[in-house]
Design a protein around this motif. Sequence first.
Motif, mmCIF file in Angstrom:
data_model
loop_
_atom_site.group_PDB
_atom_site.id
_atom_site.type_symbol
_atom_site.label_atom_id
_atom_site.label_comp_id
_atom_site.label_asym_id
_atom_site.label_seq_id
_atom_site.Cartn_x
_atom_site.Cartn_y
_atom_site.Cartn_z
ATOM 1 N N MET A 1 0.758 -1.133 0.000
ATOM 2 C CA MET A 1 -0.031 -0.102 -0.014
ATOM 3 C C MET A 1 1.010 1.224 0.095
ATOM 4 O O MET A 1 1.993 1.441 0.612
ATOM 5 N N THR A 2 0.563 2.194 -0.560
ATOM 6 C CA THR A 2 1.111 3.695 -0.730
ATOM 7 C C THR A 2 0.118 4.372 -0.616
ATOM 8 O O THR A 2 -1.085 4.227 -0.743
ATOM 9 N N ARG A 3 0.608 5.856 -0.620
ATOM 10 C CA ARG A 3 -0.333 6.917 -0.108
ATOM 11 C C ARG A 3 0.029 7.711 -1.341
ATOM 12 O O ARG A 3 1.286 7.991 -1.716
ATOM 13 N N THR A 4 -0.922 8.478 -2.172
ATOM 14 C CA THR A 4 -0.584 9.354 -3.016
ATOM 15 C C THR A 4 -0.478 10.687 -2.447
ATOM 16 O O THR A 4 -1.234 11.292 -1.668
ATOM 17 N N GLY A 5 0.401 11.462 -2.772
ATOM 18 C CA GLY A 5 0.735 12.733 -2.302
ATOM 19 C C GLY A 5 1.631 12.655 -0.825
ATOM 20 O O GLY A 5 2.132 11.490 -0.647
ATOM 21 N N SER A 6 1.697 13.829 -0.227
ATOM 22 C CA SER A 6 2.391 13.939 0.921
ATOM 23 C C SER A 6 1.748 13.455 2.172
ATOM 24 O O SER A 6 0.533 13.932 2.368
ATOM 25 N N ALA A 7 2.501 12.986 2.930
ATOM 26 C CA ALA A 7 1.582 12.324 4.291
ATOM 27 C C ALA A 7 2.242 12.958 5.567
ATOM 28 O O ALA A 7 2.026 12.359 6.587
ATOM 29 N N GLU B 1 1.947 -8.340 -6.169
ATOM 30 C CA GLU B 1 2.877 -9.500 -6.252
ATOM 31 C C GLU B 1 3.758 -9.288 -5.238
ATOM 32 O O GLU B 1 4.737 -10.028 -4.440
ATOM 33 N N ILE B 2 4.289 -7.821 -4.659
ATOM 34 C CA ILE B 2 5.299 -7.873 -3.663
ATOM 35 C C ILE B 2 4.568 -8.682 -2.352
ATOM 36 O O ILE B 2 5.516 -9.321 -1.728
ATOM 37 N N HIS B 3 3.249 -8.335 -2.065
ATOM 38 C CA HIS B 3 2.977 -9.177 -0.926
ATOM 39 C C HIS B 3 3.024 -10.401 -1.264
ATOM 40 O O HIS B 3 3.172 -11.244 -0.092
ATOM 41 N N VAL B 4 2.577 -11.057 -2.225
ATOM 42 C CA VAL B 4 2.520 -12.536 -2.591
ATOM 43 C C VAL B 4 4.163 -13.020 -2.099
ATOM 44 O O VAL B 4 4.336 -14.097 -1.591
ATOM 45 N N LEU C 1 -5.806 -12.480 -0.492
ATOM 46 C CA LEU C 1 -5.708 -12.791 0.737
ATOM 47 C C LEU C 1 -4.500 -12.246 1.711
ATOM 48 O O LEU C 1 -4.348 -11.771 2.818
ATOM 49 N N VAL C 2 -3.414 -12.212 0.813
ATOM 50 C CA VAL C 2 -2.070 -11.661 1.450
ATOM 51 C C VAL C 2 -2.175 -10.453 1.802
ATOM 52 O O VAL C 2 -1.538 -10.112 2.991
ATOM 53 N N PRO C 3 -2.803 -9.472 1.251
ATOM 54 C CA PRO C 3 -2.508 -7.936 1.855
ATOM 55 C C PRO C 3 -3.215 -8.025 3.225
ATOM 56 O O PRO C 3 -2.850 -7.028 3.826
ATOM 57 N N PHE C 4 -3.937 -8.925 3.726
ATOM 58 C CA PHE C 4 -4.571 -8.734 4.969
ATOM 59 C C PHE C 4 -3.344 -8.672 5.976
ATOM 60 O O PHE C 4 -3.440 -8.321 7.117
ATOM 61 N N PHE C 5 -2.001 -9.571 5.756
ATOM 62 C CA PHE C 5 -1.133 -9.636 6.639
ATOM 63 C C PHE C 5 -0.185 -8.944 6.073
ATOM 64 O O PHE C 5 1.212 -9.123 6.722
ATOM 65 N N ALA C 6 -0.065 -8.149 5.099
ATOM 66 C CA ALA C 6 1.207 -7.466 4.764
ATOM 67 C C ALA C 6 1.771 -6.453 5.812
ATOM 68 O O ALA C 6 3.039 -6.269 5.730
ATOM 69 N N PRO C 7 1.092 -5.890 6.418
ATOM 70 C CA PRO C 7 1.785 -4.996 7.606
ATOM 71 C C PRO C 7 2.737 -6.013 8.612
ATOM 72 O O PRO C 7 3.470 -5.439 9.326
ATOM 73 N N MET C 8 2.575 -7.138 8.377
ATOM 74 C CA MET C 8 3.443 -7.974 9.284
ATOM 75 C C MET C 8 4.934 -7.894 8.820
ATOM 76 O O MET C 8 5.806 -8.265 9.487
ATOM 77 N N ASP D 1 6.397 -0.771 1.813
ATOM 78 C CA ASP D 1 5.365 -0.379 0.937
ATOM 79 C C ASP D 1 4.055 -0.542 1.337
ATOM 80 O O ASP D 1 2.892 -0.451 0.930
ATOM 81 N N THR D 2 3.978 -0.890 2.721
ATOM 82 C CA THR D 2 2.751 -0.605 3.643
ATOM 83 C C THR D 2 2.600 0.568 4.434
ATOM 84 O O THR D 2 1.532 0.691 5.204
ATOM 85 N N GLN D 3 3.464 1.419 4.015
ATOM 86 C CA GLN D 3 3.239 2.790 4.653
ATOM 87 C C GLN D 3 1.955 3.264 4.479
ATOM 88 O O GLN D 3 1.657 3.380 3.270
ATOM 89 N N GLY D 4 1.311 3.922 5.358
ATOM 90 C CA GLY D 4 0.129 4.483 5.216
ATOM 91 C C GLY D 4 -1.327 3.526 5.009
ATOM 92 O O GLY D 4 -2.336 3.821 4.915
ATOM 93 N N ASP D 5 -1.012 2.280 5.110
ATOM 94 C CA ASP D 5 -1.941 1.264 5.005
ATOM 95 C C ASP D 5 -2.582 0.998 6.233
ATOM 96 O O ASP D 5 -2.690 0.073 7.047
ATOM 97 N N THR D 6 -3.477 2.219 6.878
ATOM 98 C CA THR D 6 -3.783 2.290 8.002
ATOM 99 C C THR D 6 -4.844 1.202 8.366
ATOM 100 O O THR D 6 -4.886 0.616 9.548
ATOM 101 N N GLY D 7 -5.764 1.040 7.665
ATOM 102 C CA GLY D 7 -7.131 0.098 7.861
ATOM 103 C C GLY D 7 -6.409 -1.217 8.161
ATOM 104 O O GLY D 7 -6.908 -2.315 9.041
#
Length: 483
Positions: free
Chosen positions: A1-7, A226-229, A259-266, A396-402
């Motif tokens: 996950m990424t964010r568009t723009g400045s965070a 595919e990065i998460h996979v 399914l994998v994005p569920f656990f990407a923050p790990m 690549d999970t920066q900003g993936d808050t949910g």
Amino acid sequence: MTRTGSAAASVRLTFGRLIAYSTNQLPLNMAALPVVLNVSHFYGEVLKVPLGIMGLIFIAARVIDAIQDPVIGLISDKFTHRGPRGRLTFVALMLPLMIGGFYMLFHPPEPLFVQPTLLALWLFVALFIVHLGYAGVSISYHAHGAELSDDYNERTRITVGREVFGLMGMTLAVVLPTIFTAKFGDHAGYVYMGLIFIPVALAFALPTLLWSPASVHPPVVREHPEIHVRYFRDWLVSLAPSLARPTRNMEHSTSLKTLVPFFAPMKNRLFRRLLLVFIINGSALGVAVSVMLFYVEHVLKGNKTQAGIILLVYFGAAALSVPMWLLLSRRYTKTVAWFFAMVMTVIAMSLAVFLGAGDFAWFLPIAVITGLGIGADYGLPPSVLADIINSPEGKDTQGDTGAYFGLWALSTKLATAIGAAGSLPVAALLGFNPSRGQYGSTALVFVYIALPVAIKIAAALLIWSIRIEAERGSVRDELMGRA
């Protein structure tokens, strides 16, 4: 996950905006405690649902509840495309489910009272609805709170301010069932509990939905699944090399990419460390809560009123502790303040080993100190999590808050489940088993005091020695000036 723009936005909320955001935590906590404590008594003792059936229903409902949390986190991220208040739109959609499910739990139709099977089915459906609504509201609401500011200290101010209203909700959840059941009887009292929740939930949710500040972050954009996979495949192989062959074609599996994005923050090592400390520390509370009423009755020889007073003192002290934890987290760091809370709780609870029958008054100061500690347990870890989400370790999970808060909700339930599952069986093994007429007070002292203290010590040692915060050292490094 990424964010568009400045965070990067070091926003400071006005007091009014902070209150507007924070009020929604009151109905969340007001709903959570009765679902855990009162539903089993209402259906088991009052409505006479067989305990075996009820146990299976609770297990099934909890399993579904745990599975749905990461999914809800991803859905919440999708709602960020509806604007800077998109997560609150999802909160508004899920709020009727939480309110309706809570009302259903405590107001089943009277014709079902003589049909245990249908009553059990009603219980399952009501639990499913209230768990779904609660998860949807809490995950998206907490994720929105993590996006109100990127300032280190302001995030702590937001989380502990929110938990003040949460502790007020817990206080109502303790007081109202006691008052209503004493005045109207068990059945009617619980019905009134379900009814009163409707206006309270609406009154405290509306300020958040109408006047809460908007997110300072741009929408979540999913890129390169595919990065998460690939990360998930490598993680599986690291656990068991023999799994390498079955996972060779994972990058071409559509279901796995879902399914994998569920656990990407790990993949964020700081998040993994925070979860470890959080689950260990939280399981101590799960142990204590499971046997607290037994301890008051059989060790202190107190009554239900005294148990209620202890709970009120406990949550009241937690609410009043907010300024102290704010100051300590600014003076040192959030993890240092959290470490102080753990040490303080360990010392206070250890003194309780010397108490016995008639020592209710002596236990109140211990309740005050442990209440101060729970204020840190509720307020500081979510603030640390908000910092971690946007740290370089998140990649690549920066900003993936949910997604982060979906796994956070799952870990919260896991900590409570571990504590509850480990307390009563240990107590029964040591000689406290009411179903067999065994009331050994030594068993309760061990489970209510010694076991949580040991768990807290383990959590404190972890947070002392490992770095958890982004751009901050371990507690040992910060206190010894080696950060």
